[in-house]
Every structure is written in C-alpha cells, then in structure tokens.
Design a protein around this motif. Structure first.
Motif, short mmCIF file in Angstrom:
data_model
loop_
_atom_site.label_atom_id
_atom_site.label_comp_id
_atom_site.label_asym_id
_atom_site.label_seq_id
_atom_site.Cartn_x
_atom_site.Cartn_y
_atom_site.Cartn_z
N GLY A 1 42.42 30.19 -35.56
CA GLY A 1 42.70 28.80 -35.91
C GLY A 1 42.13 27.77 -34.95
O GLY A 1 42.64 26.66 -34.85
N ILE A 2 41.04 28.13 -34.26
CA ILE A 2 40.48 27.22 -33.27
C ILE A 2 39.04 26.81 -33.57
O ILE A 2 38.41 26.14 -32.76
CB ILE A 2 40.58 27.81 -31.85
N ALA A 3 38.52 27.22 -34.73
CA ALA A 3 37.16 26.83 -35.12
C ALA A 3 37.15 25.36 -35.51
O ALA A 3 38.11 24.86 -36.11
CB ALA A 3 36.66 27.69 -36.28
N VAL A 4 36.09 24.67 -35.14
CA VAL A 4 35.92 23.27 -35.49
C VAL A 4 34.60 23.16 -36.26
O VAL A 4 33.53 23.37 -35.68
CB VAL A 4 35.88 22.36 -34.23
N PRO A 5 34.66 22.87 -37.56
CA PRO A 5 33.44 22.80 -38.36
C PRO A 5 32.41 21.87 -37.73
O PRO A 5 32.72 20.74 -37.35
CB PRO A 5 33.93 22.27 -39.71
N GLY A 6 31.20 22.36 -37.61
CA GLY A 6 30.10 21.58 -37.07
C GLY A 6 30.07 21.48 -35.56
O GLY A 6 29.07 21.05 -34.99
N LEU A 7 31.14 21.86 -34.87
CA LEU A 7 31.20 21.72 -33.42
C LEU A 7 31.34 23.05 -32.67
O LEU A 7 31.07 23.11 -31.49
CB LEU A 7 32.36 20.80 -33.01
N GLY A 8 31.81 24.07 -33.34
CA GLY A 8 32.01 25.35 -32.65
C GLY A 8 33.47 25.73 -32.62
O GLY A 8 34.05 26.09 -33.63
N LEU A 9 34.09 25.61 -31.43
CA LEU A 9 35.49 25.99 -31.31
C LEU A 9 36.19 25.15 -30.25
O LEU A 9 35.55 24.50 -29.43
CB LEU A 9 35.62 27.48 -30.97
N ARG A 10 37.52 25.17 -30.31
CA ARG A 10 38.33 24.47 -29.31
C ARG A 10 38.52 25.39 -28.11
O ARG A 10 38.82 26.56 -28.27
CB ARG A 10 39.71 24.12 -29.88
N ARG A 11 38.36 24.83 -26.93
CA ARG A 11 38.60 25.60 -25.70
C ARG A 11 40.06 26.05 -25.74
O ARG A 11 40.98 25.23 -25.86
CB ARG A 11 38.34 24.72 -24.48
N SER A 12 40.29 27.35 -25.67
CA SER A 12 41.63 27.90 -25.84
C SER A 12 41.83 29.12 -24.98
O SER A 12 40.88 29.84 -24.68
CB SER A 12 41.86 28.31 -27.31
N VAL A 13 43.08 29.36 -24.60
CA VAL A 13 43.45 30.57 -23.88
C VAL A 13 44.70 31.14 -24.54
O VAL A 13 45.66 30.41 -24.81
CB VAL A 13 43.75 30.29 -22.39
N PHE A 14 44.66 32.43 -24.82
CA PHE A 14 45.80 33.16 -25.36
C PHE A 14 46.12 34.29 -24.40
O PHE A 14 45.23 35.06 -24.03
CB PHE A 14 45.49 33.75 -26.74
N ALA B 1 43.07 23.36 -26.60
CA ALA B 1 42.69 22.01 -26.20
C ALA B 1 42.29 21.18 -27.40
O ALA B 1 41.73 21.70 -28.37
CB ALA B 1 41.53 22.06 -25.21
N LEU B 2 42.58 19.90 -27.33
CA LEU B 2 42.14 18.99 -28.38
C LEU B 2 40.67 18.63 -28.19
O LEU B 2 39.88 18.68 -29.12
CB LEU B 2 43.00 17.73 -28.39
N ALA B 3 40.30 18.26 -26.96
CA ALA B 3 38.92 17.83 -26.70
C ALA B 3 38.13 18.87 -25.90
O ALA B 3 36.93 18.95 -26.01
CB ALA B 3 38.91 16.49 -25.98
N GLY B 4 38.81 19.64 -25.06
CA GLY B 4 38.12 20.68 -24.31
C GLY B 4 37.36 20.19 -23.10
O GLY B 4 36.48 20.88 -22.60
N LEU B 5 37.68 18.99 -22.60
CA LEU B 5 36.97 18.45 -21.45
C LEU B 5 37.55 18.96 -20.14
O LEU B 5 36.98 18.74 -19.08
CB LEU B 5 36.98 16.92 -21.50
N THR B 6 38.70 19.59 -20.22
CA THR B 6 39.32 20.22 -19.06
C THR B 6 39.73 21.63 -19.47
O THR B 6 39.61 22.00 -20.64
CB THR B 6 40.57 19.44 -18.59
N PHE B 7 40.23 22.40 -18.51
CA PHE B 7 40.65 23.76 -18.82
C PHE B 7 41.90 24.12 -18.03
O PHE B 7 42.24 23.44 -17.07
CB PHE B 7 39.51 24.76 -18.55
N ARG B 8 42.58 25.15 -18.46
CA ARG B 8 43.77 25.65 -17.76
C ARG B 8 43.30 26.40 -16.53
O ARG B 8 42.49 27.31 -16.63
CB ARG B 8 44.59 26.59 -18.64
N HIS B 9 43.82 26.01 -15.38
CA HIS B 9 43.38 26.62 -14.12
C HIS B 9 44.06 27.97 -13.88
O HIS B 9 45.09 28.29 -14.48
CB HIS B 9 43.64 25.66 -12.96
N SER B 10 43.48 28.73 -12.98
CA SER B 10 43.96 30.07 -12.67
C SER B 10 45.42 30.09 -12.26
O SER B 10 46.16 31.02 -12.62
CB SER B 10 43.12 30.69 -11.55
N ASP B 11 45.86 29.09 -11.50
CA ASP B 11 47.27 29.05 -11.06
C ASP B 11 48.21 29.06 -12.26
O ASP B 11 49.22 29.78 -12.26
CB ASP B 11 47.54 27.81 -10.21
#
Length: 160
Positions: free
Chosen positions: A113-126, A140-150
């Motif tokens: 459920g993280i594919a974005v038509p025309g853009l690829g995918l949403r940055r996600s961690v499961f 992520a909504l925009a994917g400009l940041t990410f979940r850090h290791s901590d």
C-alpha cells in the motif's frame, strides 16, 4: 490499491531478486519473505531510489548501525524499484551491508500500500516479528526525512 498492513496483521508475502555484498562480490539470489519465518525480527526498508541524497543517507546510517540491529536479533532488507545492476553499483559505492531487493514493477510496494502512481513509492519501514506479523510501521507522506536508527532500535527492543 491496498492500504499498508496494520500492526498486528500478517505482512504480505513476496519473492524478489536481491543482492548482498560479500567483500567485493555481490551475491545475487531470490529473497522470499516466507523464508524468514521463524527467524528473528525483520526490518523492511522501502526507499525511493539508489544514490538519491536522502536514501543514501538513510541506508548508510542503517549500515553504520547494523550491529545494533543484529544485536537485537534483527535482519534488514532494503527494497526499491531499481534493478540489481543499480543496486550493485549503489551497494559498492556506499558499502551497504544488508540485502538490496529489486521491486522493479512495484508489485511489493503495491501489496504494502505504499506505491505512488507516477512517482514510485513512499519511503516506509515495516518491522516484522519472527512470525512475519507487522509490529511497527512508518509510512512517510513526502519522504524527505527518514526514521533514524535510534527509533528503529527502540522499536526492535520492544519485541525482546
């Protein structure tokens, strides 16, 4: 399109080609989620693209902290739409130390459920437990940041 699996639900199964660096050699084979059942936790990192600034920073951080994850019994798999040749260049250039899987037709991104038509995918961690049940997720909504290791290590420690 499916919605991302909720915590407490079974993760969608998949099989994708992937590679893992072993020294200077990239070992390629198929990665099946079902083969991970019965093992420790699995961190699925969906990232938009090899060699993009945020993705590079994210995967390099996870590589630097890989011992933290493995110390908590976890395995990490990176998944993006690029092919294995792109993954191999990216892994060599940045010494990525966990498997990179190629979801070139975005079948797995769609199933999660993280594919974005025309853009690829949403940055996600499961984060999945040994029974392949989703225990934590971030999409992520925009994917400009990410979940850090901590944060990931904290969530993995809760599975203890």
């Amino acid at each position: 399109m499916p919605k991302p699996p909720e915590a407490g639900t079974q993760a969608p199964d998949f099989a994708l080609p992937g590679l893992l660096l072993a020294g200077d050699t990239a070992q390629r084979h198929e990665y099946r989620l079902s083969d991970a059942k019965g093992g420790g936790p699995l961190v699925l990192v969906f990232y938009p693209g090899d060699d993009t600034p945020v993705c590079t920073k994210q995967l390099c951080e996870y590589t630097s902290d890989l011992e933290r994850f493995t110390g908590l019994g976890a395995t990490v798999w990176g998944i993006s739409p690029q092919g294995l040749d792109s993954h191999e260049q990216f892994a060599h250039r940045h010494r990525i130390a966990f498997p990179l899987l190629a979801d070139t037709d975005r079948t797995v991104a769609k199933a999660y459920g993280i594919a974005v038509p025309g853009l690829g995918l949403r940055r996600s961690v499961f984060i999945l437990d040994g029974d392949l049940t989703v225990r934590w997720k971030h999409v992520a909504l925009a994917g400009l940041t990410f979940r850090h290791s901590d944060e990931l290590a904290s969530e993995l420690a809760k599975l203890g």
